[in-house]
Design an enzyme around this catalytic site. Structure first.
Site, PDB file in Angstrom:
ATOM      1  N   ARG A 174      -2.691   9.827 -33.274  1.00 25.12           N
ATOM      2  CA  ARG A 174      -4.101  10.106 -33.619  1.00 25.12           C
ATOM      3  C   ARG A 174      -4.813  10.763 -32.431  1.00 25.12           C
ATOM      4  NH1 ARG A 174      -5.899  10.291 -38.540  1.00 25.12           N
ATOM      5  NH2 ARG A 174      -7.972   9.720 -37.732  1.00 25.12           N
ATOM      6  N   ARG A 216     -13.103   9.387 -29.272  1.00 27.68           N
ATOM      7  CA  ARG A 216     -12.980   9.004 -27.859  1.00 27.68           C
ATOM      8  C   ARG A 216     -12.552  10.240 -27.077  1.00 27.68           C
ATOM      9  NH1 ARG A 216      -8.957   4.288 -27.388  1.00 27.68           N
ATOM     10  NH2 ARG A 216      -9.700   4.189 -25.218  1.00 27.68           N
ATOM     11  N   PHE A 262      -7.832  13.252 -35.890  1.00 24.96           N
ATOM     12  CA  PHE A 262      -7.696  12.599 -34.581  1.00 24.96           C
ATOM     13  C   PHE A 262      -8.853  11.647 -34.265  1.00 24.96           C
ATOM     14  CE2 PHE A 262      -4.190  15.261 -34.030  1.00 24.96           C
ATOM     15  CZ  PHE A 262      -4.532  16.565 -34.365  1.00 24.96           C
ATOM     16  N   ASP A 263      -8.524  10.571 -33.530  1.00 24.13           N
ATOM     17  CA  ASP A 263      -9.546   9.624 -33.038  1.00 24.13           C
ATOM     18  C   ASP A 263      -9.839   9.879 -31.560  1.00 24.13           C
ATOM     19  OD1 ASP A 263      -7.559   7.123 -34.747  1.00 24.13           O
ATOM     20  OD2 ASP A 263      -9.200   8.383 -35.530  1.00 24.13           O
ATOM     21  N   VAL A 264      -8.853  10.471 -30.859  1.00 22.77           N
ATOM     22  CA  VAL A 264      -8.949  10.646 -29.405  1.00 22.77           C
ATOM     23  C   VAL A 264      -8.679  12.107 -29.046  1.00 22.77           C
ATOM     24  CG1 VAL A 264      -7.987   9.944 -27.168  1.00 22.77           C
ATOM     25  CG2 VAL A 264      -8.064   8.297 -29.070  1.00 22.77           C
TER      26      VAL A 264
END
Ligand SMILES: O=C(O)[C@H](O)[C@H](O)COP(=O)(O)O
Ligand SMILES: [Mg+2]
Length: 316
Positions: free
Chosen positions: A259, A67, A33-35
């Site tokens: 993501r 994030r 994951f990015d967020v």
């Protein structure tokens, strides 16, 4: 709350992965994951009690350039209030812009989507200052709420004055309920009178209980319940799991849902929110409302992708 059949965690895992104590699996999970959308009550804190290793965990995710968005159903505080709470709880560097609460979700729904025509677009609030501040931030007029003149016993004359309208504000076109620590019979009587006049019935959220001080207290849903009973109407809830809130968050933060991971302690708000939103994953934290038996049992309705005992377990 709309029942949804067999909502299995993003990523389609039917058996949720237990991550606590399993560093390689934790790292692999985080790397997907990015967020991260973070719930607050029951995940970061329990009332004013900070849960273990929260600042370190937040910093670890920051160091991995993730994030973070803090998505709370607790409408008693505004985004600015939450920014102060983070700082006072020893969680540095959280900006007001990273907070997205149900009171803000309700305020932007009223000002940017509902957009009732003047003058009958004023909001009668059954809630605390967080709702009022977010309505103000969207230039939405309101009454009720923290008005001290409503925090009193119902007087015999009040019945007449509600019935003849002298206690009512003619511009009210919306009744908005949230978590109110000062409900009164007078407030309910006014809210019911506005609904009988055709006002829209909205709620910031309808969580049945509030995790605080390590136990559970009446939630926003317990505050709106008497009005639902008295009016025979159901409010439109604008907090989790409402997808109107998810769309607003995606619109503001612009991210790839596949993501993104929703982290929460409550199945029928947080986890359902992430799954219905088509996010890549959901992580249930067992430090708040929901117990693992609720999603491990056969035929469980809402199943997260993974779970941990406490958010601090992500430190491995
Ligand atoms: O009653 C309520 O409003 C909820 O229990 C509370 O708001 C939950 O907040 P969250 O866990 O979404 O931060
Ligand atoms: Mg929670």
């Amino acid at each position: 709350m709309q029942t949804v059949m067999n909502l299995v965690g993003g990523g389609g895992a039917s058996t949720p992965q237990y991550l606590s104590g399993d560093k390689p699996s934790i790292d692999a999970f985080i790397d997907k994951f990015d967020v991260f959308l973070f719930d607050c009550d029951g995940v970061l804190w329990s009332g004013d009690h900070l849960l273990p290793q929260i600042p370190e965990t937040i910093q670890m995710l920051r160091d991995k350039n993730k994030r973070l968005v803090f998505v709370t159903n607790n409408s008693t505080k505004s985004r600015a209030d939450y920014q102060k709470k983070f700082t006072s709880m020893g969680i540095p560097g959280i900006s007001e812009e990273e907070v997205f609460g149900s009171s803000y979700s309700a305020a932007i729904y009223i000002s940017r989507i509902l957009k009732l025509p003047e003058p009958k677009n004023k909001v009668f609030v059954l809630g605390e200052s967080g709702v009022e501040m977010e309505l103000q931030s969207e230039n939405v007029r309101f009454c009720g709420g923290t008005d001290p003149s409503l925090r009193r016993e119902m007087q015999p004359s009040d019945f007449q004055n509600v019935a003849n309208g002298s206690l009512l504000d003619a511009d009210v076109g919306i009744v908005l309920t949230g978590l109110d620590y000062h409900p009164s019979y007078l407030k309910y009587a006014l809210a019911q009178a506005y609904l009988r006049q055709g006002a829209r019935f909205l709620a910031t959220n309808i969580d049945s209980s509030l995790p605080s001080a390590g136990t559970l207290f009446p939630g926003a849903g317990a505050i709106s319940a008497p009005l639902i009973q008295a009016s025979g109407q159901e409010p439109l809830a604008l907090g989790k799991p409402s997808q109107a809130m998810m769309d607003a968050i995606e619109g503001k933060f612009q991210f790839d849902r596949k993501r993104a991971c929703m982290v929460g302690d409550r199945l029928n708000t947080d986890i359902e929110f992430g799954i219905r939103g088509g996010l890549g994953g959901t992580l249930c934290v067992l430090s708040g409302v929901s117990q693992k038996e609720e999603f491990l049992e056969k035929g469980a309705k809402v199943v997260p992708s993974a779970y941990v005992d406490g958010l601090g377990d992500l430190l491995g």
